[in-house]
Motif scaffolding. Structure first.
Motif, PDB file in Angstrom:
ATOM      1  N   ASP A   1       0.738  -1.088   0.051  1.00  0.00           N
ATOM      2  CA  ASP A   1      -0.134   0.086   0.033  1.00  0.00           C
ATOM      3  C   ASP A   1       0.684   1.196  -0.131  1.00  0.00           C
ATOM      4  O   ASP A   1       0.571   2.216  -0.761  1.00  0.00           O
ATOM      5  CB  ASP A   1      -0.991   0.004   1.142  1.00  0.00           C
ATOM      6  CG  ASP A   1      -2.072  -1.138   1.256  1.00  0.00           C
ATOM      7  OD1 ASP A   1      -2.498  -1.481  -0.121  1.00  0.00           O
ATOM      8  OD2 ASP A   1      -2.420  -1.503   2.071  1.00  0.00           O
ATOM      9  N   PHE A   2       1.863   1.392   0.895  1.00  0.00           N
ATOM     10  CA  PHE A   2       2.733   2.447   0.874  1.00  0.00           C
ATOM     11  C   PHE A   2       3.950   1.982   1.439  1.00  0.00           C
ATOM     12  O   PHE A   2       4.179   1.222   2.049  1.00  0.00           O
ATOM     13  CB  PHE A   2       2.223   3.625   1.771  1.00  0.00           C
ATOM     14  CG  PHE A   2       1.944   3.152   3.242  1.00  0.00           C
ATOM     15  CD1 PHE A   2       2.912   3.282   4.347  1.00  0.00           C
ATOM     16  CD2 PHE A   2       0.963   2.642   3.725  1.00  0.00           C
ATOM     17  CE1 PHE A   2       2.801   2.792   5.655  1.00  0.00           C
ATOM     18  CE2 PHE A   2       0.528   2.187   5.302  1.00  0.00           C
ATOM     19  CZ  PHE A   2       1.901   2.311   5.980  1.00  0.00           C
ATOM     20  N   GLY A   3       5.142   2.886   1.212  1.00  0.00           N
ATOM     21  CA  GLY A   3       6.402   2.431   1.448  1.00  0.00           C
ATOM     22  C   GLY A   3       7.118   1.907   0.124  1.00  0.00           C
ATOM     23  O   GLY A   3       6.770   1.738  -0.735  1.00  0.00           O
TER      24      GLY A   3
ATOM     25  N   GLU B   1      22.906  -8.225  -3.848  1.00  0.00           N
ATOM     26  CA  GLU B   1      22.708  -7.475  -5.103  1.00  0.00           C
ATOM     27  C   GLU B   1      21.303  -7.271  -5.356  1.00  0.00           C
ATOM     28  O   GLU B   1      20.253  -8.057  -5.058  1.00  0.00           O
ATOM     29  CB  GLU B   1      23.257  -8.462  -6.335  1.00  0.00           C
ATOM     30  CG  GLU B   1      24.523  -8.592  -6.343  1.00  0.00           C
ATOM     31  CD  GLU B   1      25.446  -7.370  -6.530  1.00  0.00           C
ATOM     32  OE1 GLU B   1      25.001  -6.435  -6.992  1.00  0.00           O
ATOM     33  OE2 GLU B   1      26.354  -7.248  -6.105  1.00  0.00           O
ATOM     34  N   TYR B   2      20.943  -6.179  -6.001  1.00  0.00           N
ATOM     35  CA  TYR B   2      19.534  -5.801  -6.357  1.00  0.00           C
ATOM     36  C   TYR B   2      18.800  -6.666  -7.257  1.00  0.00           C
ATOM     37  O   TYR B   2      19.493  -7.149  -8.147  1.00  0.00           O
ATOM     38  CB  TYR B   2      19.459  -4.266  -6.815  1.00  0.00           C
ATOM     39  CG  TYR B   2      18.009  -3.774  -7.342  1.00  0.00           C
ATOM     40  CD1 TYR B   2      17.385  -3.327  -6.494  1.00  0.00           C
ATOM     41  CD2 TYR B   2      17.803  -3.884  -8.698  1.00  0.00           C
ATOM     42  CE1 TYR B   2      15.920  -2.950  -6.953  1.00  0.00           C
ATOM     43  CE2 TYR B   2      16.580  -3.516  -9.180  1.00  0.00           C
ATOM     44  CZ  TYR B   2      15.766  -2.972  -8.269  1.00  0.00           C
ATOM     45  OH  TYR B   2      14.393  -2.490  -8.822  1.00  0.00           O
ATOM     46  N   ILE B   3      17.515  -7.169  -6.959  1.00  0.00           N
ATOM     47  CA  ILE B   3      16.879  -7.969  -7.987  1.00  0.00           C
ATOM     48  C   ILE B   3      15.670  -7.183  -8.472  1.00  0.00           C
ATOM     49  O   ILE B   3      15.510  -7.284  -9.654  1.00  0.00           O
ATOM     50  CB  ILE B   3      16.466  -9.260  -7.076  1.00  0.00           C
ATOM     51  CG1 ILE B   3      17.460  -9.921  -6.612  1.00  0.00           C
ATOM     52  CG2 ILE B   3      15.456  -9.912  -8.180  1.00  0.00           C
ATOM     53  CD1 ILE B   3      17.227 -11.455  -5.876  1.00  0.00           C
ATOM     54  N   ALA B   4      14.800  -6.645  -7.552  1.00  0.00           N
ATOM     55  CA  ALA B   4      13.760  -6.092  -8.094  1.00  0.00           C
ATOM     56  C   ALA B   4      13.083  -5.203  -6.950  1.00  0.00           C
ATOM     57  O   ALA B   4      13.690  -5.280  -5.613  1.00  0.00           O
ATOM     58  CB  ALA B   4      12.454  -6.972  -8.443  1.00  0.00           C
ATOM     59  N   GLY B   5      12.147  -4.134  -7.276  1.00  0.00           N
ATOM     60  CA  GLY B   5      11.653  -3.173  -6.371  1.00  0.00           C
ATOM     61  C   GLY B   5      12.103  -1.949  -6.453  1.00  0.00           C
ATOM     62  O   GLY B   5      12.718  -1.571  -7.386  1.00  0.00           O
ATOM     63  N   HIS B   6      12.109  -1.231  -5.212  1.00  0.00           N
ATOM     64  CA  HIS B   6      12.698   0.230  -5.242  1.00  0.00           C
ATOM     65  C   HIS B   6      14.107   0.072  -5.150  1.00  0.00           C
ATOM     66  O   HIS B   6      14.665  -0.531  -4.139  1.00  0.00           O
ATOM     67  CB  HIS B   6      12.079   0.921  -4.091  1.00  0.00           C
ATOM     68  CG  HIS B   6      12.108   2.375  -4.061  1.00  0.00           C
ATOM     69  ND1 HIS B   6      13.351   3.159  -3.659  1.00  0.00           N
ATOM     70  CD2 HIS B   6      11.432   3.372  -4.267  1.00  0.00           C
ATOM     71  CE1 HIS B   6      13.366   4.310  -3.703  1.00  0.00           C
ATOM     72  NE2 HIS B   6      12.188   4.426  -4.337  1.00  0.00           N
TER      73      HIS B   6
ATOM     74  N   TYR C   1      11.486  -4.020   3.544  1.00  0.00           N
ATOM     75  CA  TYR C   1      10.471  -2.843   3.390  1.00  0.00           C
ATOM     76  C   TYR C   1      10.985  -1.669   4.327  1.00  0.00           C
ATOM     77  O   TYR C   1      11.302  -1.871   5.622  1.00  0.00           O
ATOM     78  CB  TYR C   1       8.918  -3.562   3.904  1.00  0.00           C
ATOM     79  CG  TYR C   1       7.986  -2.357   4.285  1.00  0.00           C
ATOM     80  CD1 TYR C   1       7.221  -2.015   3.151  1.00  0.00           C
ATOM     81  CD2 TYR C   1       7.850  -2.125   5.499  1.00  0.00           C
ATOM     82  CE1 TYR C   1       6.321  -1.047   3.353  1.00  0.00           C
ATOM     83  CE2 TYR C   1       6.791  -0.902   5.454  1.00  0.00           C
ATOM     84  CZ  TYR C   1       6.033  -0.877   4.644  1.00  0.00           C
ATOM     85  OH  TYR C   1       5.184   0.274   4.928  1.00  0.00           O
ATOM     86  N   GLU C   2      10.555  -0.576   3.815  1.00  0.00           N
ATOM     87  CA  GLU C   2      10.823   0.953   4.642  1.00  0.00           C
ATOM     88  C   GLU C   2       9.967   1.818   4.198  1.00  0.00           C
ATOM     89  O   GLU C   2       9.423   1.835   2.988  1.00  0.00           O
ATOM     90  CB  GLU C   2      12.371   1.107   4.288  1.00  0.00           C
ATOM     91  CG  GLU C   2      12.674   2.429   5.212  1.00  0.00           C
ATOM     92  CD  GLU C   2      13.860   2.981   4.967  1.00  0.00           C
ATOM     93  OE1 GLU C   2      15.094   2.536   5.765  1.00  0.00           O
ATOM     94  OE2 GLU C   2      14.220   3.751   4.129  1.00  0.00           O
ATOM     95  N   ALA C   3       9.408   2.531   5.321  1.00  0.00           N
ATOM     96  CA  ALA C   3       8.301   3.424   5.080  1.00  0.00           C
ATOM     97  C   ALA C   3       8.632   4.565   5.946  1.00  0.00           C
ATOM     98  O   ALA C   3       8.875   4.388   6.958  1.00  0.00           O
ATOM     99  CB  ALA C   3       6.853   2.933   5.216  1.00  0.00           C
ATOM    100  N   SER C   4       8.721   5.796   5.418  1.00  0.00           N
ATOM    101  CA  SER C   4       9.110   7.058   6.347  1.00  0.00           C
ATOM    102  C   SER C   4       7.690   7.542   6.936  1.00  0.00           C
ATOM    103  O   SER C   4       6.590   7.048   6.809  1.00  0.00           O
ATOM    104  CB  SER C   4       9.653   8.109   5.539  1.00  0.00           C
ATOM    105  OG  SER C   4       8.830   8.443   4.525  1.00  0.00           O
ATOM    106  N   GLU C   5       7.860   8.487   8.013  1.00  0.00           N
ATOM    107  CA  GLU C   5       6.902   8.912   8.646  1.00  0.00           C
ATOM    108  C   GLU C   5       5.961   9.788   7.549  1.00  0.00           C
ATOM    109  O   GLU C   5       4.579   9.775   7.829  1.00  0.00           O
ATOM    110  CB  GLU C   5       7.014   9.635   9.951  1.00  0.00           C
ATOM    111  CG  GLU C   5       5.832  10.218  10.670  1.00  0.00           C
ATOM    112  CD  GLU C   5       6.417  11.231  11.981  1.00  0.00           C
ATOM    113  OE1 GLU C   5       5.498  11.657  12.663  1.00  0.00           O
ATOM    114  OE2 GLU C   5       7.479  11.059  12.200  1.00  0.00           O
TER     115      GLU C   5
END
Length: 574
Positions: A210-212, A222-227, A256-260
């Motif tokens: 939903d968010f984040g 190593e990066y695979i997918a996502g942000h 997973y990471e989401a800021s305030e």
């Protein structure tokens, strides 16, 4: 200093009591809703992460199963050994081996394999056999680079090759997993199994959050997918939420990471938008409220002006009544009340005028008792000249009583009260034709006691009327005695006894406080005596009736000295 009228106070109180609770409720609701929504969103995202983790673990399990099946099946290994050095399908035998390998892939696909996972077998000559019918252009163009990343000395273990392939825009990439199929007799590989997972699968899976931000890293970080902005092994920063999930069997990490700002921003924007709307509506409502209240308050101002003018003496002022609402009804009632007040003031003025006339008449009437006393005094002198001492004495006693009645509101001493009683007894002896005897035995220390005038006469009158009229030798005795806390006066007679029940009832009535006295009681004289004594000596003053042992009755008066105003010196008369 500002002068707040009742109208202004109502308006200010109304606005404040509406505005402050509205803002307070809005802020509290925002905080509670924000905390609740954030908690629910975090829980929802955590559940989504768990679903992602399970989905990725299932995909890895599918890849592991397929590779394990091919590696451990001897027939498959023999077929792959026969096909290991084939560069192209040049013979029928090569085609047979090719078909046998495709049958193996069909057998693997009989297990529900993820549609986004494609499997390829690459022999020693980099000849590629696909598990399906997809386009082979991408894999044929990337096979050389992929084989360079494969460590052929690590047979029968999954090797995480990484992302490769795709066009110049980065589209069409796949993550490759390799497993070397090794021939232990020849001491070299017979084929390499490549499993490709499309980046479309990863992006579709990670976009469900939903968010984040969500990023998938492989075993080597190593990066695979996502942000692409997230970094593996980073600690949680202040004002943000970070969660990591590890994919079993692959050691991939889902971060997973989401800021305030991300998880509270939409809620805050909604709150501020709503609060702005509330403030605008409040301003509009306040303006309308002031206008309406001013219109409603106008009749009250008219009422106030009318009442002020009436209070200043303009008795003819009245309110002009319009309409049929509550204010009009109030105005009509006010006019009626002002009419009544005007009539009342007129009546009071007339009453005061009549009162002045009556006072003049009362002053004139005071001359008449003096006329009677002077006339009685002339008759007394005539009787003395004729040596009629009996009737002259009676007239003298009557004159003394008349003088006492004229000064009934003035106090008298106990000695003076007994002298008046002697005159009263003389008159009653002639009136009732009885040989009544009055005996006075006063303690000298009590003779100067100040009493209400004629306070003992009702007691003596009751004794004569109710007990001594038919007695042969009637006698009344008055005694007084000084006690430490007060004075006791006892009036006894030798008349008939009273009924005991009646005495008890009468004593209960006389013993009640003054405010509880029954005005309808027939013994009005005794009640009047008790009330006058308590007004002079306090509520502790008492009057008690009792039958004497042999004959007659006694009336005992107790007068406390703590409330009394004093004594007159012995022998001094007012």
């Amino acid at each position: 200093m500002f002068k707040f009228t009742f109208y202004k106070r109502i308006q200010l109180s109304f606005l404040v009591l509406i505005f402050i609770p509205l803002i307070a409720v809005s802020i509290i609701s925002f905080v509670l809703i924000r905390d609740t929504m954030v908690e629910k969103l975090q829980l929802s995202n955590e559940n989504v992460l768990n679903v992602m983790t399970n989905e990725l673990s299932k995909t890895i399990d599918d890849v592991t199963f397929a590779s394990h099946f091919i590696v451990n099946d001897k027939n498959v290994r023999n077929i792959l050994g026969s096909f290991a050095d084939t560069k192209r399908l040049a013979s029928y035998q090569d085609y047979v081996h090719f078909r046998q390998i495709q049958d193996v892939f069909s057998l693997i696909n009989s297990k529900p394999l993820n549609n986004n996972v494609h499997m390829y077998l690459v022999n020693r000559q980099n000849f590629v056999i696909s598990s399906g019918t997809e386009d082979m252009t991408e894999i044929n163009g990337s096979v050389d680079k992929l084989m360079e990343r494969v460590d052929l000395n690590k047979p029968e273990t999954l090797q995480w090759i990484g992302m490769t392939g795709g066009n110049s825009k980065g589209q069409g990439k796949s993550y490759y997993i390799a497993r070397v199929i090794y021939d232990t007799r020849e001491k070299r590989q017979v084929s390499v199994l490549l499993s490709a997972i499309s980046d479309t699968y990863f992006n579709r899976l990670l976009d469900t959050i939903d968010f984040g931000k969500v990023t998938l890293f492989d075993t080597n970080g190593e990066y695979i997918a996502g942000h692409q902005g997230l970094i593996p092994q980073q600690t949680e920063t202040k004002g943000s939420v970070r969660m990591d999930r590890t994919i079993l069997k692959s050691n991939w990490k889902l971060t997973y990471e989401a800021s305030e700002k991300e998880w509270s921003g939409p809620i805050s924007r909604t709150f501020y938008t709503g609060l702005t709307g509330v403030l605008l509506l409040f301003l509009v409502f306040s303006g309308m409220s002031i206008l309406i209240a001013k219109r409603l308050h106008s009749p009250i101002l008219k009422l106030q002006r009318v009442v002020r003018q009436f209070g200043m003496g303009n008795l003819d002022v009245r309110l002009e009544v319009k309409g049929k609402d509550d204010i009009a009804e109030l105005g009509q009632t006010l006019n009626t009340m002002l009419d009544q007040l005007e009539h009342l003031i007129h009546d009071i003025e007339q009453e005061q005028e009549q009162k002045r006339v009556m006072e003049l008449e009362a002053l004139f009437m005071q001359i008449r008792p003096h006329f009677l006393i002077n006339t009685l005094n002339s008759i007394k002198c005539s009787l003395i000249l004729t040596k009629d001492t009996l009737h002259s004495g009676i007239i003298d006693s009557l004159m003394s009583l008349l003088r006492a009645y004229l000064k009934v509101n003035e106090p008298a001493t106990l000695h003076e009260e007994c002298k008046l009683l002697a005159h009263y007894v003389d008159i009653m002896k002639i009136r009732n034709e009885i040989p009544l005897q009055l005996v006075v035995n006063l303690d000298p220390e009590t003779e100067g006691l100040i009493l209400p005038k004629l306070i003992l006469q009702p007691i003596v009158e009751n004794a004569i009327v109710h007990g001594l009229v038919d007695h042969q030798t009637p006698c009344i005795e008055i005694r007084s005695q000084l006690h430490p806390g007060g004075i006791r006066i006892e009036i006894t007679n030798n008349g008939a006894w009273a009924d005991e029940e009646m005495l008890k009832s009468l004593n209960r009535s006389l013993g009640r406080p003054s405010e509880e006295q029954d005005g309808s009681y027939e013994r009005v004289g005794l009640m009047n005596v008790v009330q006058r004594l308590r007004l002079t000596f306090g509520q502790e003053a008492s009057l008690t009736l009792a039958n004497l042992p042999h004959e007659g009755m006694s009336v005992s008066l107790y007068l406390p000295l703590s409330h009394h105003h004093g004594f007159l010196p012995e022998g001094e008369e007012e």
